[in-house]
Write a protein that holds these residues in place. Structure first.
Motif, PDB file in Angstrom:
ATOM      1  N   UNK B 113       0.808  -1.227   0.000  1.00 61.94           N
ATOM      2  CA  UNK B 113       0.000   0.000   0.000  1.00 61.94           C
ATOM      3  C   UNK B 113       0.840   1.277   0.000  1.00 61.94           C
ATOM      4  N   UNK B 114       2.098   1.128   0.278  1.00 66.62           N
ATOM      5  CA  UNK B 114       2.965   2.304   0.295  1.00 66.62           C
ATOM      6  C   UNK B 114       3.299   2.810  -1.103  1.00 66.62           C
ATOM      7  N   UNK B 115       2.867   2.088  -2.112  1.00 66.87           N
ATOM      8  CA  UNK B 115       3.186   2.468  -3.498  1.00 66.87           C
ATOM      9  C   UNK B 115       1.925   2.581  -4.349  1.00 66.87           C
ATOM     10  N   UNK B 116       1.998   3.464  -5.319  1.00 66.75           N
ATOM     11  CA  UNK B 116       0.925   3.543  -6.306  1.00 66.75           C
ATOM     12  C   UNK B 116       1.519   3.088  -7.642  1.00 66.75           C
ATOM     13  N   UNK B 117       0.866   2.112  -8.274  1.00 63.88           N
ATOM     14  CA  UNK B 117       1.373   1.642  -9.567  1.00 63.88           C
ATOM     15  C   UNK B 117       0.932   2.637 -10.646  1.00 63.88           C
ATOM     16  N   UNK B 118       1.886   3.339 -11.216  1.00 60.99           N
ATOM     17  CA  UNK B 118       1.571   4.337 -12.252  1.00 60.99           C
ATOM     18  C   UNK B 118       1.499   3.647 -13.615  1.00 60.99           C
ATOM     19  N   UNK B 119       2.397   2.697 -13.833  1.00 55.34           N
ATOM     20  CA  UNK B 119       2.416   2.012 -15.133  1.00 55.34           C
ATOM     21  C   UNK B 119       3.090   0.664 -14.975  1.00 55.34           C
ATOM     22  N   UNK B 120       2.613  -0.295 -15.720  1.00 54.33           N
ATOM     23  CA  UNK B 120       3.395  -1.529 -15.776  1.00 54.33           C
ATOM     24  C   UNK B 120       3.341  -2.158 -17.155  1.00 54.33           C
ATOM     25  N   UNK B 121       4.429  -2.799 -17.502  1.00 57.73           N
ATOM     26  CA  UNK B 121       4.554  -3.501 -18.775  1.00 57.73           C
ATOM     27  C   UNK B 121       5.224  -4.837 -18.462  1.00 57.73           C
ATOM     28  N   UNK B 122       4.538  -5.929 -18.784  1.00 58.21           N
ATOM     29  CA  UNK B 122       4.991  -7.263 -18.377  1.00 58.21           C
ATOM     30  C   UNK B 122       5.293  -7.239 -16.865  1.00 58.21           C
ATOM     31  N   UNK B 123       6.508  -7.560 -16.463  1.00 62.61           N
ATOM     32  CA  UNK B 123       6.789  -7.514 -15.022  1.00 62.61           C
ATOM     33  C   UNK B 123       7.700  -6.332 -14.666  1.00 62.61           C
ATOM     34  N   UNK B 124       7.548  -5.251 -15.419  1.00 60.69           N
ATOM     35  CA  UNK B 124       8.285  -4.028 -15.103  1.00 60.69           C
ATOM     36  C   UNK B 124       7.295  -2.967 -14.613  1.00 60.69           C
ATOM     37  N   UNK B 125       7.677  -2.238 -13.593  1.00 59.45           N
ATOM     38  CA  UNK B 125       6.736  -1.314 -12.955  1.00 59.45           C
ATOM     39  C   UNK B 125       7.331   0.073 -12.766  1.00 59.45           C
ATOM     40  N   UNK B 126       6.443   1.068 -12.894  1.00 52.85           N
ATOM     41  CA  UNK B 126       6.761   2.408 -12.422  1.00 52.85           C
ATOM     42  C   UNK B 126       5.878   2.642 -11.197  1.00 52.85           C
TER      43      UNK B 126
END
Lengths: 436, 130
Positions: B113-126
């Motif tokens: 919960x400490x993070x917000x997923x802004x973008x992901x592609x396959x198993x890579x995350x921002x």
């Protein structure tokens, strides 16, 4: 397609650095035994020093580029277009053929850089980041915000950031093409042994084939030192033969650039100074002037870096300090000495120019006749080699770092940059032996 | 030596250089691939150092704080990719506001919960740090 166009534009921009402030067709200079190529070298030295001066101003390049651009084109216009020199260049086919081949070679090498793209370790952790500062319109005085900046002088990164920022595509590798240009031009300069342009271009191509590897252009600064040493080596010989003080100016200009490019530049400054002092055709007055100039340049560098808070005394003390020197005993020194010797021989054997030079010099020692001029040049070479070996040995003997790691991460590059000086003597001996 | 021999004299080393440096292959790729695609080939997009993905998020999202990159490579002194995260607008002491994770299936970074997923592609995350 647009990247190719940008490469062509950059080729023209880089070459324009050879065309001013002095007109390369200036008959007065030619009468002083200064040919087109030598005037171009002098122009390059002046222009790179102007860029260096701009890099020292605490004013972002983007705010003054219009002023610089106007000044630059005014001088070019005055020198060539007004005096109808452009027509003369176009009429001289003998200039156009080498220029076309030179451009084609630059294109081949640029395309290699544009595709390989990876950066060397030092480039990733020091030079790229400093270049990014200059690209982002920051100045030398902002570099203190990036603490590893203190490790290395800034001029190579400035060139990288400067040309990166003027490329309309704003792609990083265009900045590094400036290194390629300096390298190509220095090789082109040293390749000219006589007036026959075919043999000139042939030697140029052979040297490129022998030496060019992408890793040298992966953002590391040694290639700049290597290129400057090529230029200085040939110019020193011209100076010792003619005593023309314009050659001394060229040497001082490139010596100054080395000082701001890499820490080793300081060592080369003293080596080159000692070589200049050996030349008999230079009067005592000029020798004294050279010493004072180089001392002033050194003081200027230290003062500016002090002002920019980039003085690297603390960082250098990490590796070179008095306590460590006191702790050295015979056993440690002997162990280090043996390792340095073995690895130095290995890296010399792996460096095409160093190993060729050694074979050529051995051949020359036993089989050729020598005149007085040659003996003076031989003395210059001997002092250079002794100084470089002393430098390499002392750099590793007194460095507080695990010796093998220290050698394996840096010695190949030290040997590579030092080898730049040896290309011209090798070609000179070949020329003398075969009457080229 | 006549003119033709002179030309041959130059063509042979030029030809050698063209072959040695893959001139035509390089020419082909500079026409075919953009700079970003070529960078991704060298450093990986959603793989290896992941500089391609990092550049992608820097171009397409508003990154107003420092980024930290985590990739799955066995760490040595040359593959952290941190050099590419640097932004001269931020100081070294500024806190990290974004995380870029490359190959989280291998990294196994806990995205809680400490993070917000802004973008992901396959198993890579921002990820944005809340």
């Amino acid at each position: 397609m647009i990247e190719i166009l940008q490469i062509i534009i950059f080729f023209l921009i880089f070459n324009s650095l050879l065309l001013f402030p002095l007109n390369i067709f200036n008959q007065d200079l030619h009468r002083k035994h200064f040919n087109i190529l030598e005037v171009s070298v002098l122009n390059l030295g002046i222009n790179l020093n102007i860029l260096l001066l701009i890099s020292l101003i605490n004013y972002p390049f983007s705010r003054i580029w219009i002023l610089i651009g106007i000044g630059y084109f005014s001088v070019l216009f005055y020198n060539y277009i007004r005096k109808k020199f452009l027509k003369k260049i176009l009429k001289k086919k003998i200039l156009l053929i080498p220029l076309f081949i030179y451009f084609f070679i630059f294109l081949i090498l640029s395309l290699d850089i544009s595709n390989q793209l990876f950066l060397g370790w030092d480039a990733k952790y020091f030079y790229y980041i400093k270049a990014l500062f200059f690209f982002d319109d920051k100045t030398l005085y902002n570099l203190k915000e990036f603490s590893p900046s203190q490790w290395h002088p800034h001029f190579g990164s400035y060139l990288w950031g400067f040309f990166w920022s003027i490329s309309f595509l704003e792609i990083e590798y265009f900045g590094r093409l400036s290194y390629l240009f300096i390298f190509c031009f220095s090789i082109y300069y040293v390749s000219k042994l006589n007036e026959n342009y075919v043999s000139h271009l042939f030697i140029f191509l052979i040297l490129l084939i022998l030496f060019y590897q992408y890793k040298y252009f992966s953002g590391l600064q040694e290639i700049i030192l290597f290129s400057f040493l090529i230029i200085i080596s040939k110019t020193l010989d011209k100076l010792s033969l003619s005593g023309n003080y314009l050659f001394l100016i060229i040497i001082l200009l490139f010596n100054n650039l080395m000082l701001w490019t890499k820490s080793e530049g300081l060592v080369y400054l003293f080596i080159i100074l000692s070589l200049i002092l050996l030349i008999k055709k230079i009067s005592f007055k000029y020798k004294l002037g050279t010493i004072l100039t180089l001392i002033l340049l050194l003081i200027l560098k230290l003062s500016i870096y002090d002002l920019a808070e980039l003085n690297n005394n603390n960082t250098q003390n990490m590796f070179y300090n008095f306590n460590y020197l006191l702790s050295l005993n015979f056993e440690i020194l002997f162990y280090k000495f043996v390792n340095i010797l073995i690895w130095l021989l290995y890296y010399i054997a792996s460096n095409v120019f160093f190993i060729s030079f050694i074979f050529i010099i051995i051949f020359d020692y036993f089989f050729s006749k020598k005149n007085v001029d040659y003996l003076e040049y031989e003395k210059i070479l001997t002092i250079y080699l002794i100084s470089v070996f002393l430098f390499i040995f002392s750099a590793y003997l007194f460095r507080e770092m695990e010796i093998i790691q220290s050698i394996r991460t840096t010695m190949d590059r030290l040997v590579m940059s030092a080898s730049g000086f040896l290309i011209y003597p090798s070609l000179r001996i070949i020329k003398k032996t075969y009457n080229l | 030596m006549n003119k033709k021999k002179y030309i041959l004299f130059l063509i042979i080393p030029m030809f050698f250089l063209i072959i040695k440096l893959n001139f035509f292959k390089n020419l082909y790729f500079i026409f075919l691939d953009s700079f970003e695609e070529r960078i991704s080939k060298v450093y990986g997009f959603c793989e290896n150092e992941g500089i391609g993905y990092l550049n992608f998020v820097k171009r397409n999202f508003e990154i107003n704080k420092k980024i930290r990159l985590i990739n799955s490579l066995k760490r040595n002194n040359n593959n952290s990719g941190n050099w590419a995260t640097l932004n001269t607008k931020f100081n070294e002491k500024d806190e990290v506001g974004f995380l870029v994770i490359i190959n989280n299936n291998k990294v196994n970074y806990l995205i809680d919960d400490g993070y917000e997923v802004i973008h992901n592609y396959k198993d890579c995350y921002l990820l944005k740090i809340k």
